[in-house]
Structure formats: C-alpha cells, structure tokens
Design a protein around this motif. Sequence first.
Motif, PDB file in Angstrom:
ATOM      1  N   LEU A 251      36.180  43.237  48.633  1.00 56.12           N
ATOM      2  CA  LEU A 251      37.377  43.648  49.353  1.00 56.12           C
ATOM      3  C   LEU A 251      38.641  43.290  48.585  1.00 56.12           C
ATOM      4  O   LEU A 251      39.641  44.021  48.618  1.00 56.12           O
ATOM      5  CB  LEU A 251      37.406  42.983  50.735  1.00 56.12           C
ATOM      6  N   ILE A 252      38.621  42.160  47.888  1.00 55.75           N
ATOM      7  CA  ILE A 252      39.795  41.732  47.119  1.00 55.75           C
ATOM      8  C   ILE A 252      39.974  42.618  45.883  1.00 55.75           C
ATOM      9  O   ILE A 252      41.096  42.992  45.525  1.00 55.75           O
ATOM     10  CB  ILE A 252      39.651  40.246  46.707  1.00 55.75           C
ATOM     11  N   ARG A 253      38.856  42.958  45.247  1.00 50.84           N
ATOM     12  CA  ARG A 253      38.957  43.848  44.089  1.00 50.84           C
ATOM     13  C   ARG A 253      39.507  45.213  44.487  1.00 50.84           C
ATOM     14  O   ARG A 253      40.269  45.834  43.740  1.00 50.84           O
ATOM     15  CB  ARG A 253      37.582  44.015  43.429  1.00 50.84           C
ATOM     16  N   LYS A 254      39.126  45.669  45.659  1.00 54.88           N
ATOM     17  CA  LYS A 254      39.601  46.966  46.121  1.00 54.88           C
ATOM     18  C   LYS A 254      41.126  46.972  46.262  1.00 54.88           C
ATOM     19  O   LYS A 254      41.789  47.967  45.922  1.00 54.88           O
ATOM     20  CB  LYS A 254      38.943  47.315  47.459  1.00 54.88           C
ATOM     21  N   ALA A 255      41.678  45.867  46.746  1.00 48.48           N
ATOM     22  CA  ALA A 255      43.133  45.785  46.957  1.00 48.48           C
ATOM     23  C   ALA A 255      43.875  45.270  45.733  1.00 48.48           C
ATOM     24  O   ALA A 255      45.099  45.181  45.738  1.00 48.48           O
ATOM     25  CB  ALA A 255      43.422  44.874  48.147  1.00 48.48           C
TER      26      ALA A 255
ATOM     27  N   LEU B  36      36.803  32.390  37.219  1.00 56.09           N
ATOM     28  CA  LEU B  36      37.022  33.563  38.060  1.00 56.09           C
ATOM     29  C   LEU B  36      38.278  34.314  37.628  1.00 56.09           C
ATOM     30  O   LEU B  36      38.287  35.557  37.591  1.00 56.09           O
ATOM     31  CB  LEU B  36      37.137  33.124  39.523  1.00 56.09           C
ATOM     32  N   ARG B  37      39.302  33.584  37.318  1.00 57.94           N
ATOM     33  CA  ARG B  37      40.556  34.226  36.909  1.00 57.94           C
ATOM     34  C   ARG B  37      40.364  35.045  35.648  1.00 57.94           C
ATOM     35  O   ARG B  37      40.858  36.173  35.521  1.00 57.94           O
ATOM     36  CB  ARG B  37      41.626  33.154  36.694  1.00 57.94           C
ATOM     37  N   ARG B  38      39.657  34.488  34.683  1.00 58.20           N
ATOM     38  CA  ARG B  38      39.434  35.190  33.412  1.00 58.20           C
ATOM     39  C   ARG B  38      38.513  36.407  33.594  1.00 58.20           C
ATOM     40  O   ARG B  38      38.611  37.380  32.855  1.00 58.20           O
ATOM     41  CB  ARG B  38      38.852  34.224  32.398  1.00 58.20           C
ATOM     42  N   GLU B  39      37.658  36.280  34.571  1.00 60.36           N
ATOM     43  CA  GLU B  39      36.716  37.372  34.832  1.00 60.36           C
ATOM     44  C   GLU B  39      37.383  38.542  35.541  1.00 60.36           C
ATOM     45  O   GLU B  39      37.094  39.703  35.253  1.00 60.36           O
ATOM     46  CB  GLU B  39      35.571  36.826  35.684  1.00 60.36           C
TER      47      GLU B  39
ATOM     48  N   PHE C 184      40.387  43.477  36.546  1.00 59.33           N
ATOM     49  CA  PHE C 184      40.380  44.235  37.804  1.00 59.33           C
ATOM     50  C   PHE C 184      41.740  44.214  38.482  1.00 59.33           C
ATOM     51  O   PHE C 184      41.902  44.790  39.564  1.00 59.33           O
ATOM     52  CB  PHE C 184      39.340  43.651  38.769  1.00 59.33           C
ATOM     53  N   GLY C 185      42.686  43.524  37.892  1.00 63.36           N
ATOM     54  CA  GLY C 185      44.002  43.414  38.515  1.00 63.36           C
ATOM     55  C   GLY C 185      44.068  42.343  39.575  1.00 63.36           C
ATOM     56  O   GLY C 185      45.062  42.253  40.316  1.00 63.36           O
ATOM     57  N   VAL C 186      43.033  41.503  39.679  1.00 60.60           N
ATOM     58  CA  VAL C 186      43.003  40.409  40.654  1.00 60.60           C
ATOM     59  C   VAL C 186      43.534  39.134  39.995  1.00 60.60           C
ATOM     60  O   VAL C 186      43.148  38.796  38.874  1.00 60.60           O
ATOM     61  CB  VAL C 186      41.586  40.178  41.184  1.00 60.60           C
ATOM     62  N   LYS C 187      44.393  38.434  40.703  1.00 63.47           N
ATOM     63  CA  LYS C 187      44.971  37.187  40.189  1.00 63.47           C
ATOM     64  C   LYS C 187      44.413  36.002  40.981  1.00 63.47           C
ATOM     65  O   LYS C 187      44.365  36.045  42.218  1.00 63.47           O
ATOM     66  CB  LYS C 187      46.484  37.229  40.265  1.00 63.47           C
ATOM     67  N   VAL C 188      44.027  34.980  40.267  1.00 65.63           N
ATOM     68  CA  VAL C 188      43.465  33.767  40.871  1.00 65.63           C
ATOM     69  C   VAL C 188      44.402  32.594  40.583  1.00 65.63           C
ATOM     70  O   VAL C 188      44.723  32.314  39.429  1.00 65.63           O
ATOM     71  CB  VAL C 188      42.056  33.458  40.332  1.00 65.63           C
TER      72      VAL C 188
END
Length: 820
Positions: free
Chosen positions: A349-353, A388-391, A395-399
């Motif tokens: 769900l987070i990757r989608k957004a 996780l952040r580097r991975e 995907f445009g997701v920030k950790v």
Amino acid sequence: MWFWLLAFVGFYFLFRWYWYRQILQNLTDKYVFITGCDSGFGNLLARQLDEQGLRVLAACLTQRGTEQLKEATSQRLQTIILDVTDSENVAAAASWVKQQVGDRGLWGLVNNAGIGSPVAPNGWLTKNDFCKILNVNLVGMIDVTLSLLPLIRKSKGRIVNVSSIVGRISMTGGGYSISKYGVEAFSDSLSRERQNTTMWFWLLAFVGFYFLFRWYWYRQILQNLTDKYVFITGCDSGFGNLLARQLDEQGLRVLAACLTQRGTEQLKEATSQRLQTIILDVTNSENVAAVASWVKQQVGDRGLWGLVNNAGIASPIAPNGWLTKNDFCKVLNVNLVGMIDVTLSLLPLIRKAKGRIVNVSSAAGRLSLTGGGYNISKYGVEAFSDSLRRELCSFGVKVCIIEPGAFKTHITDPKDFQETIQQIWSCLPEETKESYGKGSLDIYFKAMHIMVDIISSKLSLEQRSFPAELSCETENQPRRGWGYTWEAASSRERQNTTMWFWLLVIMGFYFLFRWYWYRQILQNLTDKYVFITGCDSGFGNLLARQLDEQGLRVLAACLTQRGTEQLKEATSQRLQTVILDVTDSENVAAAASWVKQQVGDRGLWGLVNNAGISSPIAPNGWLTKNDFCKVLNVNLVGMIDVTLSLLPLIRKAKGRIVNVSSGAGRLSLTGGGYSISKYGVEAFSDSLRRELCSFGVKVCIIEPGAFKTHITDPKYFQETIKQIWSHLPEETKESYGKSSYDIYFKNMHSSVDVVSSKLSLVTDCMEHALTAVHPHTRYSAGWDVKLIYLPLSYLPTSLVDFLWSLVTVSLAKMLLKQDP
C-alpha cells in the motif's frame, strides 16, 4: 538532499578547477629566475618555461650545467653560475638579474637548489652533517630570496619555494626534514606579508548559499494533505497519541492503532470523525494481517501515504546477567519483530502511494549503555530502516528514523521500572546476587530513579518531527534526533540531561583516568642527573632551581660566568654549573666530556635544550641572511649539536630529552629566523622520538607561548627594530610604506605588554616531562598557544592566511588611530 549536496560539492570543485586553470597573458615579457638548473626539476622547468616563451634566467652550480642547458634551449634563456651558500656569489647574481630585468622587475623566483644527503639516524651524524644541508636548502634559499625581493615586489610577482612532503612530517634523521620544515615556515611568514582572500570569499559565499538553500529545501510542505492516509501504531498514549491528534488537526486521515479498547475510546473522544481506530497487538501476526486488510479497505486505490511504527516497550532494563532469554524476546518481539511485521504487511500500500515510513528508534539505537533488549531492539530498528530505505528509494518511498532521547511516557514509568526490577532480583539465584553484591539492587534503584526524575515531559519535541517527515515536499532527512542527545542542538526550549548525564560520566571517568595516568611520578629521583642549557635566566634558571629543590642532580649550563655564580648562590651544593656557548662546537664537546665525568656509569637521565634567542623578529624583507643565521645557529643547530654530543649518555640511562620549541613552531606568523628555527626543533624532535623509542628514550617538546623572559624584553625589541629600519635602503622603506615602521613598532610593543609572567607554567611542564612515569609528547603552556596557535595550526593554510589578514589589517587601522 544528498544529490544537491553532491551537486554543490561538484560545483565547488568545478569552480576551483576553472579558477586555478586561468593563465596569464603576455608571458613573453616576464622574467623568471630559477636556482638548481643543472639537472632534475630545475633543468626541466627551465626548458619548459623557455618553450612557453618566458625569459628564463637559469642558475647552475657548474659550468658544465650551464653549457648543457644552453644547448637544449633557445637564445632567450640566460645562464649564470651560482652557489647559494656563498653570499658574495648570491649578491653578484642578484646584481646580474637586476641588469637583465631592468625596470620591469622579476616576475618569478623558483628556489629549487637543494641537497638531501646525508639522511641517517640522528645519532650517527655530526653538527656539520646538519649544517651542510641547512646551508643549502634553508639559509641559501633565504639569502637568494632576500636579495631578489625588491625586484619581485616591483613586478608584484611570484616566489615558488621547493619544499617536500617531509616538510610536513619528519620521518628520517638528518638535516633534510629540518631544512624543509624551515622552508615551510619561511614561506608561510613571507606569504602572510601580502594576503589574498578572493578564493575564500567565494567559498564562504557558497557555504552560506548552501545553508540558505538547505533551510529553504526542508521547510517546503506538501499540498492537499487532506486526502492522504497515515497509519500509526501505539496510539494509546505518549508519542503516538499526541501525533494522531496533531495530524487529525492538520486535516490528514489518521488510522490509529491502539493496544486496548480504552485507548481507542479516549482517542476518539479527543479527535474528529475523520480519525479511525483499530485494536492492534503487533506481536500477533494474525492480528497484524487482519489490520492490514482493514487498512486496505480504508485507503482503497489511493494507497497508504504514511506508516509510523511507534509501538514499543522498554522493560525489563537491567544488567544482562540478571535477565533471561524471555526477557530479551519480550522486548524484541514488540520493538523489532512487530515493527517488521507491520511494515511488510503494509508495504504494498505504501509503494502504491509512493509514501513515507517513519520508524521510531532511540538514542539507545546509537549507543548501548544499559542491559536488556531495548538497546538491542533499537539497533535493529536502525539496521532495518537503513536497508529498507536503500531498497525502496527506486520506488519513490522514503524511510525516516526518529531517534528520541528520554521522555516521560508509559515506557519510562518509574513504578513499572521498580516493580520489574524487584521481581527480577527476587528470582535471581543466590550465587548471582552474591557475585553482583547485595547492595547492587539499591544502587541500580537509585540510578534508575535519578534517570527517570530528569527525563523530559515535552513530547512535542519528538512529535514535532513526525509531521515534517510525513508532510515535507522534498526529500526528508534519513534521521532526526530529538530529546536528550539532540535537544541542545535542535531546540533551545528545554535542556534535559539524561543522555548527557551518561556522556558526562564517561568523560569524567576518562579525565579521571588520564589525570591518574599522567600524575604518576618516578621514584628515586635523587640519583638522576639532568643537564639544562640556557640557565642564566628565564625558564632554564627557574627549572634548575626547581629540580634542585626536588633533589635531582642538576648540571646547569650558563652562557656567562655571572650566570653561574648567581645560580650557585640560589641553590644547594648538589647543583653543578658549566659555561656553555651552544654555537661553539669545541665548547659543546668539552661540556659533553664534563657531563660524562659527572654522571659516570649511570648515564644522563635528562637533557633540557632550553638555550635560545628570538631577535631579530621583523618582516623578512627587512632582514639579511645573517639575521636568520644568528637565530638558527643558537635555536636549532646548537640544540642539535648538544643533543648529538650527549645522546650516548642518554641512551645508557634510557632517559628523557626535552626540547623547548614554541607556539611559533606550529604556526609561522612573523618574519625572521625564530619561527623557522622552532619549526626545525619540531622536525628534529619528531624524527628523534621515533628513532629512539626502541631504546627506551622519550623525547618531549615544550611549546610555550609568550612569557616575560629576556628574549621578550621590550627595550631590546625596540632597539633592534630601530636599528634594522635605519639600515634599510630607501627603496625598501618606500615599498613597505613609511607608516609600516610605526605600525610594526606599536604592534611589537603591544604584544610584549600582554606576555605572561608566570614562568612556572612552563617549568612545571618541563619538570613533568622529566619526572613523570608517562610524559606527554607535547606540552602547551600559555593561553595564546592553546587558544590561538594550536587551533589555527590545524586549519587549512589558506584559511589561516585569510583570518590572519583580517587581524593584521584591523590591528594596523587601530594602531594608526592611536596617538604616537
């Protein structure tokens, strides 16, 4: 953010590359004088500049060198034979250069002439071995420079002095390193007479622009927050509860997970109808899966914008030896495993957004100071978040990671701590209790009570960072620290002290151990001999009397008969004196024989090379070669001669060598031979220390600031400056300006007025170096050394030049305004 930082760094180096690659025009009418052109660097440079069209004046040591160079170059190139150790030859060459260049002046001087041999352990060499190299590499270079300085000033040209990497770090014995240290000192003092600050202005401008841009970058906030969903765990109380209410006020759609039914009810009462709640136990995988399905229904196709993994526990925290495997697992299952389970379940769900994940770690995730699973779990949070952040970046997701200190939440409840610790202690085997001590429980109770009492209740410091991570338009900072460790840097609202308490404890223990380590003094000092030079007055005189009172057998060397008589009157019969001029090799050899007779088979425990002079100190352009040699022969060459003569006796006793350098041996700010000689003292001492360590001999350096001794006598300084100025050619006076004499005179007078009269600050350092079991390598005495010379010596040379130019310009303006 790192992209922009790298962009700025790249732009700086690009600008620097462009700045330094700009080449002057009209080079064909510029004259360059190069020494040491027989072969090597000088020969190649002469041919290279000749090809570029410059008018090269090449100095060779031999006739053959001039002939070979002429054959390989054009008719423009002119040659001359020059021995830089021959002052008359140097003066003749300077006159020849003046005829060649005429009114144009000399654009460039390249001091390249030099020799390297002999390079060997210092104990193998003689005074003459050192003087041979110093006369070519240092004194000869100074002589050539001073002779041609008026011509270079006329054309506002360049001076290029060839030093070496060993002019930065002395690794070998012999005069080569010492000479190159001196080249560095002379070049620094010469360059600071005329400053260039343009490059640093632009650098500071870029740094300022970077921080301005950084401030603007992180303050940008996303628009249309009202359609974004954020899921928060651990919302019953503390950070999670406060964050849920704040984000609800901001208009975000908050999905709050609480552990209890009561928690959900209380949160609903305090928030709007937008906020939705659900019960979640992060240690229950089935419950986590069910909640993930519920969240998916709530967010629909939009995806989940934010996940805040806040749920956590701290207890039990106790010495690891008191705990069981289950005690560790209890904490790990909530803080680490539960967090991972929730994150993985909601990740699609987070990757989608293309949203945000905010994991709550702790200061204890950086530094583990207590037992139990809490620190371990937070270390794990850091590791998981980083990977996780580097991975997910693609995907445009920030950790982001939140690292709070100690705050007043349910996990720091003192009653819970006490009950838990009491229960753990009661279950311990008697053997464990005895090994830790019966009183350890009370001690631990008191320590925990103190920590809990001083924690902060200002949760907004922590909670304030969550909206920034969730609503910042630009890339977030990977870590945000709040509370005990970071509060002082990030917020002035309140200082809390938990983390700093432990840091201060560690620092206190370190300094306590350091104090104990260095305060240990050798036994049986009464049978140890110490030889001190320069005992007529000042440091040497005071040290001789001080060591005599301690019972050591002092052998004091004075320059005059009067000095020996006055010292004998003030000391016991143990102290013996001898007359010594360190510039006289025969006198040094005789004194060494006398010392050998005095010490016998015991050897010489300590040698203190204290003899020295400072004058003349003046702008380099005002001085002559002899002015430099006068100081170097006493402070450097004389010290080397004395040391080498007494080295066998010191090795026999596995003793100490204490060389008196200066703050000016770290940073060359004035002209003259003093700084150069002290740079040489540093180089010689460093190489000697590394050489003699295998013999059990320790070499220490004393670096005093300005103290009231005979070498800082204001009357002597004034007379010397007047005499130097009166002998200067009118051309030199005009080039420096008539006011420069008044400025320099007043500057020296004001500098002498602020010197310290507490000579014991220096002699105490000397005594410690001789009598301590573990002496320091370097001793700094005086506020000016500790606050000015040492800090500046660690800065880049260009920055020191810039700062010093500001000081000298301001000082000159101030002095000119004063009445004469």
